[in-house]
Scaffold this active site. Structure first.
Site, short mmCIF file in Angstrom:
data_model
loop_
_atom_site.label_atom_id
_atom_site.label_comp_id
_atom_site.label_asym_id
_atom_site.label_seq_id
_atom_site.Cartn_x
_atom_site.Cartn_y
_atom_site.Cartn_z
N ASP A 265 -1.78 8.19 2.31
CA ASP A 265 -2.51 7.19 3.09
C ASP A 265 -4.00 7.47 3.06
O ASP A 265 -4.42 8.64 3.01
CB ASP A 265 -2.07 7.22 4.55
CG ASP A 265 -0.62 6.81 4.77
OD1 ASP A 265 0.12 6.66 3.78
OD2 ASP A 265 -0.24 6.64 5.94
N GLY A 285 -2.11 6.12 -2.83
CA GLY A 285 -0.69 6.06 -3.12
C GLY A 285 0.18 5.70 -1.94
O GLY A 285 1.37 6.03 -1.94
N ASP A 286 -0.37 5.04 -0.95
CA ASP A 286 0.40 4.52 0.19
C ASP A 286 -0.51 3.56 0.94
O ASP A 286 -1.43 3.01 0.34
CB ASP A 286 0.90 5.67 1.08
CG ASP A 286 2.16 5.28 1.87
OD1 ASP A 286 2.41 4.08 2.05
OD2 ASP A 286 2.90 6.17 2.29
N ASP A 287 -0.30 3.38 2.25
CA ASP A 287 -1.15 2.45 3.00
C ASP A 287 -2.62 2.88 2.93
O ASP A 287 -2.93 4.07 3.10
CB ASP A 287 -0.72 2.42 4.47
CG ASP A 287 0.71 1.93 4.65
OD1 ASP A 287 1.19 1.16 3.80
OD2 ASP A 287 1.34 2.31 5.65
N SER A 318 -3.30 -1.05 -2.71
CA SER A 318 -2.12 -0.23 -2.43
C SER A 318 -0.93 -0.85 -3.16
O SER A 318 -0.31 -1.78 -2.66
CB SER A 318 -1.86 -0.16 -0.93
OG SER A 318 -0.73 0.60 -0.66
#
Length: 508
Positions: A265, A285-287, A318
């Site tokens: 995140d 690699g996420d939110d 994202s």
């Protein structure tokens, strides 16, 4: 002797002049306070206008808490003064610790600044101190050591009761602080690099026994500024303010690979109050941003909401899909701006504006589940642009991931007072998917000024279930039947057929 006799006209003039002489002092005396107050008000108006013009206009002043300008420190050090070597090989942990210790002794004088010169400064995790500025020069890179034996173990966060990935302790962050005040991390766009590649690989191979640590984590602290820096390749969440007040994050770049960098995140405001995030670029690699406030029964007991948060002028990406847990067949799909799913202390008074989400699976999302409790309310989204996004707006109430079996499934959250205006973009597959439930209906949602270019021609592209709210004016695509219709003047045109209609289609 000649006596001068005044004419009636002259006498009248003299009397009027005497009356004027009497009246003017009285008038000035009686109105002196009024004139003074008007002058002060005019000066104050000009002052506020000038200040807010610099900060982006009156809207900026009223929408976000006032932020003090970071103070210049009376004393500055270079990391090399404490034996630091920026060759990318020498371990500089002791140099950072000695520098922080020296600054901690300067609190009564206003603290100190630690300058990190150009170079690659390898280090294990270290702690900050109050009244400290960490300044990264251009081409300065703080590198996190990759061997986890150098990373200390810490207790689980009290509002999670669990290490998030494993029970028991969790790894600390590369740069850490607790119970601090007046912290500034800034520079000439220098970099803090967590070198998370080893962590990501071990996580995927199930070789870690504890939850990975964030890149930067500040806990139980206030008056914090992050500005003009780059954060990259975090082992886990990148920037994690936890139970903090008065936080400013401005002109920060956050980077991680959009594939094979799980849980990286960008910014996770967690039980935070009075926060501004602005003028940032995030691709991770996420939110990109995930607002949180604790997990199930632990978050309910801790009881600290995230509130009064302003997010504006961001470009985020994202594009991630990864397995939620090794024991589950469920997958997690990330989003640009998320609220939840851990929101058991409550989330309220959040404004997201002037946001571009590009090449992403989800743009903005609220996610929760039975067991979370608390609320998500008074959330405002305006001036959002989606470019190449699979699903634009998501509200999800069945995100059933729990720390353990001790949660209360009857602790259902409330979702209400959520507005969307100025929603535009292109290349969107499904513009809206609001999945309420009989247990967790979504109440008082408003849509206005929406026009999104579509890439998918299926019928149900504005999807709703157990949603109550309204559409003001004409929007595109046509809204679901769950929402009341109003014209631009706010006059009711058509009531919804049923707020419980469900046309959720997860096949596209």
């Amino acid at each position: 002797m000649v006596e001068t006799i005044a004419s009636p006209l002259t006498s009248r003039f003299n009397y009027q002049r005497l009356d004027l002489k009497r009246c003017v002092p009285a008038f000035l005396s009686s109105h002196k306070i009024l004139f003074t107050l008007l002058w002060i008000a005019a000066f104050a108006s000009v002052f506020l206008w000038q200040r807010n013009a610099v900060r982006g206009g009156f809207a900026a002043f009223w929408l976000g808490p006032v932020r003090p300008i970071p103070k210049l420190r009376p004393v500055a050090f270079n990391l090399t003064d404490f034996g630091g070597v920026g060759d990318g090989v020498t371990l500089n942990t002791e140099a950072f610790e000695r520098a922080v210790s020296a600054i901690s002794k300067l609190a009564r004088r206003g603290g100190g600044q630690l300058n990190v010169p150009p170079g690659k400064w390898l280090t294990a995790p270290f702690n900050l101190t109050s009244h400290m500025t960490l300044f990264l020069a251009e081409d300065a890179v703080i590198l996190g050591i990759q061997d986890e034996k150098y990373w200390p173990l810490m207790p689980p966060l009290p509002s999670y009761g669990y290490g998030r990935e494993h029970p028991g302790p969790r790894y600390g962050s590369l740069i850490h602080g607790q119970n601090l005040r007046d912290i500034v991390i800034t520079g000439h766009n220098g970099t803090i690099d967590g070198q998370g590649q080893t962590w990501w690989k071990k996580y995927r191979q199930k070789l870690l026994n504890h939850t990975r640590g964030p890149l930067v984590q500040i806990m139980w602290s206030s008056d914090i500024v992050f500005m003009n820096i780059t954060l990259r390749n975090s082992p886990f969440w990148t920037l994690h303010p936890y139970d903090c007040k008065n936080v400013t994050i401005r002109n920060v770049t956050i980077l991680a690979p959009i594939f094979e960098a799980p849980n990286t995140d960008g910014i996770d405001p967690d039980s935070c109050e009075d926060m501004v995030i602005e003028d940032c670029y995030i691709s991770v690699g996420d939110d990109a941003i995930a607002i949180k406030s604790g997990w199930d029964q632990y978050g309910i007991a801790y009881g600290r909401p995230s509130t009064n948060i302003l997010i504006r002028n961001l470009v985020v990406r994202s594009m991630v899909r990864w397995q939620l847990r090794s024991t589950l067949a469920e997958f997690c799909i990330s989003a640009g701006i998320s609220i939840g799913s851990e929101m058991s202390g409550g989330v309220s008074s959040v404004t997201v504006e002037n946001l571009l989400v590009w090449s992403s699976r989800r743009a903005v999302r609220i996610k929760t589940a039975p067991g979370r409790g608390a609320y998500v309310r008074n959330i405002t989204y305006r001036n959002l642009t989606f470019d190449d996004v699979r699903v634009g707006i998501v509200i999800k109430t069945d995100y059933n991931e729990h720390p353990d079996e001790g949660y209360d499934p009857k602790a259902v959250p409330t979702l209400q007072d959520i507005s969307f205006s100025g929603i535009h973009g292109q290349g969107v597959r499904v513009p809206v998917r609001m999945h309420g439930s009989e247990e967790i209906p979504v109440r008082n949602v408003t849509f206005q000024d929406m026009s999104v270019g579509l890439t998918y021609k299926k019928k149900h592209i504005f999807q709703c279930a157990f949603v109550q709210g309204r559409v003001i004016g004409t929007i595109f695509p046509a809204p679901c039947e769950n929402l009341d219709r109003y014209d631009e003047q706010g006059k009711l045109v058509k009531l919804s057929v049923s707020q419980n209609i469900s046309d959720i289609d997860y096949d596209f």
